[in-house]
Every structure is written in structure tokens, then in C-alpha cells.
Scaffold this active site. Sequence first.
Site, PDB file in Angstrom:
ATOM      1  N   GLY A 251      -4.748  -5.209  -5.579  1.00 38.48           N
ATOM      2  CA  GLY A 251      -4.984  -3.932  -6.258  1.00 38.48           C
ATOM      3  C   GLY A 251      -3.687  -3.413  -6.843  1.00 38.48           C
ATOM      4  O   GLY A 251      -3.586  -3.145  -8.025  1.00 38.48           O
ATOM      5  N   GLY A 527      -4.794   4.297  10.455  1.00 35.33           N
ATOM      6  CA  GLY A 527      -4.468   3.850  11.815  1.00 35.33           C
ATOM      7  C   GLY A 527      -4.401   5.014  12.789  1.00 35.33           C
ATOM      8  O   GLY A 527      -4.943   4.946  13.895  1.00 35.33           O
ATOM      9  N   ASN A 645       1.743  -5.610  13.245  1.00 32.50           N
ATOM     10  CA  ASN A 645       1.460  -7.050  13.199  1.00 32.50           C
ATOM     11  C   ASN A 645       2.591  -7.738  12.439  1.00 32.50           C
ATOM     12  O   ASN A 645       2.639  -7.682  11.216  1.00 32.50           O
ATOM     13  CB  ASN A 645       0.113  -7.289  12.523  1.00 32.50           C
ATOM     14  CG  ASN A 645      -0.273  -8.765  12.509  1.00 32.50           C
ATOM     15  OD1 ASN A 645       0.574  -9.633  12.302  1.00 32.50           O
ATOM     16  ND2 ASN A 645      -1.552  -9.050  12.713  1.00 32.50           N
ATOM     17  N   GLN A 652       4.062  -8.872   3.842  1.00 34.73           N
ATOM     18  CA  GLN A 652       4.269  -7.784   2.887  1.00 34.73           C
ATOM     19  C   GLN A 652       5.702  -7.783   2.358  1.00 34.73           C
ATOM     20  O   GLN A 652       5.929  -7.567   1.173  1.00 34.73           O
ATOM     21  CB  GLN A 652       3.964  -6.437   3.550  1.00 34.73           C
ATOM     22  CG  GLN A 652       2.482  -6.184   3.753  1.00 34.73           C
ATOM     23  CD  GLN A 652       1.755  -6.026   2.436  1.00 34.73           C
ATOM     24  OE1 GLN A 652       2.023  -5.115   1.668  1.00 34.73           O
ATOM     25  NE2 GLN A 652       0.862  -6.934   2.152  1.00 34.73           N
ATOM     26  N   VAL A 717       4.844  -0.561   4.892  1.00 35.95           N
ATOM     27  CA  VAL A 717       5.617  -1.736   4.483  1.00 35.95           C
ATOM     28  C   VAL A 717       5.179  -2.324   3.138  1.00 35.95           C
ATOM     29  O   VAL A 717       5.725  -3.320   2.695  1.00 35.95           O
ATOM     30  CB  VAL A 717       5.522  -2.845   5.558  1.00 35.95           C
ATOM     31  CG1 VAL A 717       6.134  -2.360   6.873  1.00 35.95           C
ATOM     32  CG2 VAL A 717       4.080  -3.298   5.787  1.00 35.95           C
ATOM     33  N   GLU A 719       5.376  -1.523  -0.043  1.00 33.37           N
ATOM     34  CA  GLU A 719       6.093  -1.451  -1.320  1.00 33.37           C
ATOM     35  C   GLU A 719       7.604  -1.634  -1.209  1.00 33.37           C
ATOM     36  O   GLU A 719       8.269  -1.971  -2.184  1.00 33.37           O
ATOM     37  CB  GLU A 719       5.774  -0.114  -2.001  1.00 33.37           C
ATOM     38  CG  GLU A 719       4.307  -0.070  -2.419  1.00 33.37           C
ATOM     39  CD  GLU A 719       3.783   1.338  -2.659  1.00 33.37           C
ATOM     40  OE1 GLU A 719       3.764   1.754  -3.814  1.00 33.37           O
ATOM     41  OE2 GLU A 719       3.368   2.001  -1.687  1.00 33.37           O
TER      42      GLU A 719
END
Lengths: 754, 352
Positions: A251, A527, A645, A652, A717, A719
Site C-alpha cells: 500500500g 496493538g 516480532n 521492515q 518501524v 517507515e
Amino acid sequence: MSLDLSSDTSARPTTRYGSNSGQPLTRRDGILKVTGQATYAADNHPAQLAYAVMVGATIARGRVTAMDVEAASRHPGIIEVFTPDNAPAFAHDPDEKMPPFGFRLELLQNHSVRYAGQPIALVVAETLEAATEGAHLLQPVYETDEARTGLENGVQFDPQAVGVGGPPSTSHGNLDTAFAASETIVEAEYSTPAQYHNAMEPHAVVAEWNGNHLTLDMPNQALAMSCASYARYFDIPVENVVIRSPFLGGGFGSKAILNGPQILAIAAARKLKRPVKLALTRAQMYGPVGHRGQTWQTLRMGLSADGRLKAIHHRSISATSSFDDFLEPAANASLPLYAADALLAEHKGLRLDIGTPGPMRAPGEASGSAALEVAIDEAAEACGLDPLEFRLLNYAESEPGSGRPFSSKALRECYERGAEVFGWQQRLRAPRTMRDDNGLLVGWGMGTAVFPCPMFPAQARTTVRADGSVLVETGGVDMGQGAWTALAQIAAEALGLEAHEIEFRSGVSTLPDAGVAGGSGHTASAGLALSNSGLDALAKLAEIATNDPDSPLFGAGNIGVLPRGGRLVRRDDESRGERFADILTRAKQSEVIGEAKSMREPGNAEKFAMYSHGAVFAEVKVDPDLGQIRTTRMVGAFAAGRVINPRLVRSQYYGGMIWGTSFALHEAALIDHRTGRVMNADLAEYHVPVNADVPSLEAILVAEDDPYVNAIGVKGVGEIGITGTVGAIANAVWHATGRRVRNFPIHIEDILGL
Amino acid sequence: MNLFDYVRASSVDEAVAAVAKPGARILAGGTNLLDLMKIGVAEPTMLVDITRLEDLKRIDWLSDGGVRIGSLVRNSDLAYETRFARTFPMVAEALLSGASAQLRNAATAGGNLLQKTRCSYYQDVASACNRRNAGSGCDARHGLNRLHAVIGWSDHCIATHPSDFCVPLAALDAVVEVTGKGGTREIPIESFHLLPGDQPAKENALAVGELVTAIRIPADASRFAAHSRYLKLRERTSYAFAVVSAAAAMTIEDGRIVEARLTLGAVAAKPWRSREAEAAMIGQIPSKDLFHHAAGIVLQGAIPSGDNAFKIELARRLAARALSAASAGTPAAMPALPGSPLLTISGDANVA
């Protein structure tokens, strides 16, 4: 939509109660995706489906004076040709913005053309092939005005806002005084090109109406917000809109905001009373679905004799469309990072005949960081300092300007660990001094990464059932980043369960609003809501148990209870407790439902400056005669709060660093200014890196314990990896060659001076 | 996409008969033609599918040591054919430097010759292009032309031929075998592609209804096996067309060059071979100066067609580099990044 985790071998049971976070689980939907079983929006084929093809303008400014609708309509299989002459009406004026983030759109409201690629017709047919040929047969005729797509002929203006509602100008301290007190002044101009998101999955929609009820299969980064917007365009209650978005093929910001083509397809479905599918072609993604706007930036820095930054003046001219505003807030990149007595970030807008830009992965942060980090390198060079030494000398211990403390900032450790792993100490200061065994020029450069940690309102629901099963729900969005996995881990942790022990539902708008998947805030926002909803469900269970004389937890209300492997236990004695199922069964309740919203503590938000940080080190090799550049090695060390994670987080960071490579060396939309058209609107000619361009990546996860950013300690995380990286590579190119290239992307001829 | 007929040819004769009809086009790998159909650049009324013609899929070694490559041989099949890669290493290297692994698995030898320019104005039906639409003009001439031709172009067209494969083929005197209604004939590869002149729409020497059936590399081309190299400068390490490329080959005896070949790619509408440059090296001792001198000869007469003057100097440097690399010797194994100048200096230091 829910997924079975039982086949996920990385989720094997252990007894680490409440420690799901930190586990490198593989993506829950990974096997579905790599085996082709994941259904993306355009994979849906309801009965009676009709196919829509958009027709985009081939001029950038003017009017459509004629289209051969008759020829198109005559083609076998054509159902309807929508043009401004028979355009659907909308309850919301497309020439008005749609709060909070919606842009003015082109919905065939008139014959004018405001940018190349603008929708000017929509052809619907029984088959994709027929619709495609119908679109081709329209052969629009234009009255063409001069295209304004360059700095020279665009119209500059003072914007009301930059980015998403940010102030166009921010200033701290007295710039004039600070420059006057400076020993050295470094000033240069930089430019960044138009870039397009190019998600692998194109913007697609399968729209199906049932009376006043609308069901949409579409990739969407903001389910609830989009439902509200569609409801307004089509004048139906918001609860009548359902968006199913289980899988997205990327996206990067382009699927968070409504666009014209998808709305036209939805309108066509309503008019034709049958489901309609539209999938943009790759080329059609270069226009109506947003992009990263061009910037022309100037950085002026004042330095003391010992290399301290006295003043930073960062200006950006940011391109936007002729009819709406989204300006890369590039100059703001200079605000949060380096200590300086005075700071001024200023923006001008530039109106061009282009589609309205939009947020694209690190909007403003990426383009601004590209210029800033090169400028910092230039400043270090001017002071005769090592670039890392210079950055440490100008390290901001508190937020520049405001003086607020950082909620956490492990940037110093990022510098140290990144430098150590990279081997920065071996760097020779002067440019064009390092070579490899083959005689290639070697350059080492670095950049600092920084990204804010926003949170969005989000909601979630946790249901604990009498049979012991647990269902957690939030309308989250997995664009490929692994949200479904990380969010399930957070939910499981709150409940003291393993991730595979809960049923996790997400990806559809009928679930509690998980907010926008953007701004690197989805994991923190959704979250926290999940975590809180789990805690709410546990509190309800505890309420039952601690008041039940038959429960081993009776009377433990003041002491408190903990979740352990599907049981509630006394905080002071974990051997005393009982199963969730037993509590409910004895209370003759089928379930308890925990519900929660997420929100940052307003006091903390005010008191602390909150950012993720990182340091990126890059090695490039350059052929001295031929100018061919390759980024042979990159090491990034990032501190972004708690890592849920590490596998996904590392992914990322890699992705961000690869985007940075792309920004520095490859990516640019090439606009023919005579016509205003993008001439490389395909993945063969719009270059992004291939694997061979990023042969060695390393991401170091620097731990940060941040009790203020939110209760789960998560920053974001998605960007940050782009920031810092662009500058690191450009600085490495300078170090290799002695050539300071300030216009991105860097080309061979720039290196050779040809 | 326009409606079109589809026929599957079961013999070369059938294919030739079918493709003689106006608007008919041959379908082989489809890696270029189908893309062009989707964007409206190619609008055939009939596709003649030749992919079942098994005879055209063979690599035949001729009794004299030459090779005959069927026009349907896939790029990767050819590049990985052991004897072929050993005998004509720079052709294999050129093939492996092209496109992506997926495309090489689908694209055919004949299709490679016949692929269209990647000039963005050719591929954009809203632009004027004499090559696509004779007489409409050339929007590239004063447009985005950073990567366009610097040799052999005309005001009517400044496009380049994008092939890697054809560059060493031209250097090695390959011959194109074609079959038409009147039978078969042979066209030297150097005469196969045409410079634009005032008729850029006429791209090659094929007559209407002719089918490329094979490409032959003569036996004596194998004498360059020990000293040949294809180098390709590109802006990303894979899946990118050349900014400039060069095929260089030589034979060396007693420390002197006996024979040399030099052909440039991506500088003109055809592979650009220079016999003058080749002649200048004969009898000489290999040296950087000599190679720079020869490279300069190839680029004599080069003129920027737009914002691409840098390509001339870059091509000169790459040609010199390719000659140096060829004189140093063909790598013992295919480099990990075929065609990449980043790995040329130590020859085979980094192999796949």
C-alpha cells in the site's frame, strides 16, 4: 477473516507466559500468499460480474471536447460507457475535500482535464477484453492548454498546511543571531523527483450493491475511515458499507485515501445493478492514486569553529496539484534531530498539472532526510570532522526547540553498534582514497534515521468463551508487513496465551475500527487496543472469580490476578488459580467480552518528544571510469521501542533501506514537460532495485524500553528505514568519488561529470 | 485490446502462408509482442503461433563447427548449452545479461532479433512516433532522450535497438536464415537491422511474410573463444536495458593481435560494428592506449541526439574496457553478474 495458526511451526508451544512478544514468528498468512491461496481484491468474481476499465487523459491540462462513445458502445460486450455526459451523481461534491484526509477527486464531474492520467471515462463490459477495447475506441479529442509540470512554469504559493495538517513553517530560536554568530556557513540546493508507490497489487475493487447495502472487496489501509467516506459519497448509512480487505499487495500510503477510479466503479455497479470489478493497470497507477511529490530544497547551516551547529534553515518548495494540497513536509526533517541554537523549517507550495500527491512511505521524512543528511555530511566536511563525530557533537539530548525530553532515544547506541558492525573506524577521511582489490572506488557514508511515533484511535474486542476458546478482533490491515502476526502476538501476550491459542480476526470493516495502517502507527494503535481489550476481558473474569466463594481466587481482588496459560492465578501465589473456562462455566456465562480503545496518555504526549531513531551506514563501489555504482553493503541500527516480532521488524528495516537505495540511485518518474505525461509508467523503466542491487543488508535491533510512548512500549518501524539511508548512500558516493550529487536519483553521468 | 484471430502453425510453410496476410504477426515467446498489444502499440489482426514448430527449437552443431540456432530456442536454453557457452562465450554472457531470469526462460532467439525499441515515445500511443506510425513525427527528438541513439540516427527517429544478444552476433558475423513464400534466404546480421533514415518504420530487412527460422554463427567465430567479452553498463544490476554495451573479441599470437572484433550496443538502431576500429588493432600489441584509440574510432561521427552526449564518452570508455577485458582473457567461468563491468578488472574473481 481468520487464519489457522496451527500449521505455523514457528508458533510452537512453550511455557513463556506472556512473552509472545519478542518471538520471531513467521507471517501467519505467509503460506497462503506464497502458494497463491490468498485472495486479493481482484481475485473475487461474484455472479453477474461486469468489468470496468478506466480511460485516463493523455493531456495534463485542457478539456475533452469529444469522445467516440458510439464506436465504443457498438463494440460487442459493452454494457455502458460513463463520461461526464452521463456521469453518476454523488451526494458529496467531488470538488470538495472529504475530511479528515480525503482529497478533491475527479469523478467525471465535468470535461476539464487537470492532469495526465485523470479519469475521463469508465467503460463497463461483459469481459475485461471488451471493456479494454471499448476504452481504446473512445479516442478522446482534446482542447489542450500548456502543461505546467516543472519548477519553471508552476505557480508558487504559500501553503496553509504541509503533510497531513502540519504547519508550513516552524521556527525555534533566532536564526539571524545564530547565523551571525557562526564561523562557517554551508549552503546547498537539493532536489527529489516524483516517485510512485507502485505496490505490486494495483488499486482494484469489486463492488457489489444489495439495495442500499454496499460490499467492497478492495485493498484498503483505512477501513473505517473509508466506509464513512463511501457512505457520504453514496448517501447511505455508514453501517451499510462493508469493506473486505484481508490481503493487500502493498500500500505504502496509496491505499489509505479514496481515489476517483474506485469510486467510479462503485457508482457503475450501483447504476448497472450488478457487481463491477475495476483493476487499474500499472500505467494507470501514475496519476489518480497519489505519489510522492517533487521537492526543491535549500539547506543553510551555520557552524561554530569547533563544529557545532548554530543554525539550520531548511526550505522546501513542494509540488502539489493545481486543485488540491498535499505537500511533502520535507523541511520538517531538520526539526527533531540535531541540536542547533536556531531552527527554521519553511515550505512553499508549487501548483503543477499533476495528480494530487499523497502520503508515500515516510512522506516528507524521506525527501527531507535525503537533503538533510547530505547537508550534514557537507557540514562535517567543512569542519574537517568525521561524519559520525560531527553527528555525535551535535547530538540532541532533548527535542530541539521545545527542550522536551525524549520518551526514549537510543540513537547513541545505534551509532555505536552500527559503526562497530560496519567497521566505520577504518574509514579514511578524505574522499576518493579507498579502493578495493579490483581497483573500484570504495565509499563509506552514513545518515541518521528518525521518524515520529504517532498513534491513531483504535478499538478491539476480546471474547473469552466458556469452552476455553478465545477470539480477538480488530479491523486491522496487513499490507504485507505482518500486522496480523504481530497484532496476534500482542493480543495473546495480554491474555497470557500463545499466539496460536487465540483466534484472530481482522481485515474487514465490520470488526472494531483498528484505525489507519499508516504513519508507522498501526502496531502501536491497534496493538494497544487489542492488549487493552484482553486486559478488559481478564478484569471481567477476575471480577467474577474473586467474588465467587467457590473459586480458588475468591477474595484475591486486592492482591490481583495474572493470566497464565489459560488460567487466572493469584499474583502472590501462582499455584492458586483456575481456568478461564471453569470461571465462566460455574458462573453459567457463555462468554465475557472485553472491549477497549487505544489512546496515548495525554500527559505523556505533552511532556515527551517521541521518535524512533536509527543510524545507517552504507558502502558503495563505483567504477572510476564508467561511473557504475553499486551499494555493496548496508548496516542499519534502529531503536524503535519494544520489538514485538524481530523477524518482521528486521524485514521492515530491510524494506526501508531498499527503498532508500531506490530513492538514492534508481527511482524517478520521468515527466515530459511538453505534455505533462509520465513517460516511464511501467516497472521495466521505472526502476526500483533488484536483489542484485542490495547484496548485503544488515539490520540491528537496538532495544528500547519506553514506558511513555504507550502501555505496550511500541513505537513503529514501517517507515524509518528509508530515512537516513538515502543520505548514507549519497554520502558514500561522495566519499568514493569526490563528487557531491544533490539531485536524486544519482546517475552515471553525475558521477563522471559528463 | 482489439479482437484478433489466432492460428497455430503446424509447419514453417503454414506459418509463412498465414503471416503473409495483412495485419498478421508471428507469436513466439510473446515477451515483447503481448506487452505491446496490451498497451495498444501492436494491433495485429491475426497471431500466428509458431511455438509448436519443434524444428525451430533445436541447436544444431554443423559439421564445420558452426552452430545453427533455431529461432525458437529460448534465451536461457542457449546461454546454458555447455558447448555453446564454451565456444561463443560472449554470446552466452550477453544473453545472461539481458532481461530477467523469467523473461530469458520465455524469450526466443528469433524474437530477440525482432524485438522493438524501448523508446518511451514508441511505446506511448499518444506520442508522435515515425517508427510506430510513419509520418507522425518524432516526439523523442526533443523529449526525454537521455538514453537514445548517438550514432546513425536521423531527425525521423533516434531510437536504439535494445538487444544484448545481437551485439556479439554482429561481432561474430552471424547470419539470419529466413523463409518466405519464395523460399529461404540468408541475411548477414549486420544487414538485418536498418538505420532509421527517413523510413524508421522499416526496422529490418525481412520482407512481408518472411519468418526467421534460425541464426547461424560461423565456425571460424569460435577462434575468439579465449579472448572475448560482452560488457553492459546499466542503471540497475539486473532487469535493465543497457545504457551502452560492447562486445569485444580478439585473437592474439606472439603477443600481437591477429584479428579483432568490436561492436557496440544501445548506441544506434542496430548493433554498431566498426571495421575501422578492428583494423586499427591488427598486428598491434594489446595495450590500454591501443584500446582507447580503437574505441575512439568506433565513436567517430557520434553525435548526441539530445540530452545524451555523455553516452558517447561512456561508450568509448566501455569499448576500451571491453577490449582490455577481452585481451586479458575470457573468464574461466561465467561471472556472477554477467556483463557487469564491476567485476571485469580481475576477470574471473567473482564467478557464479
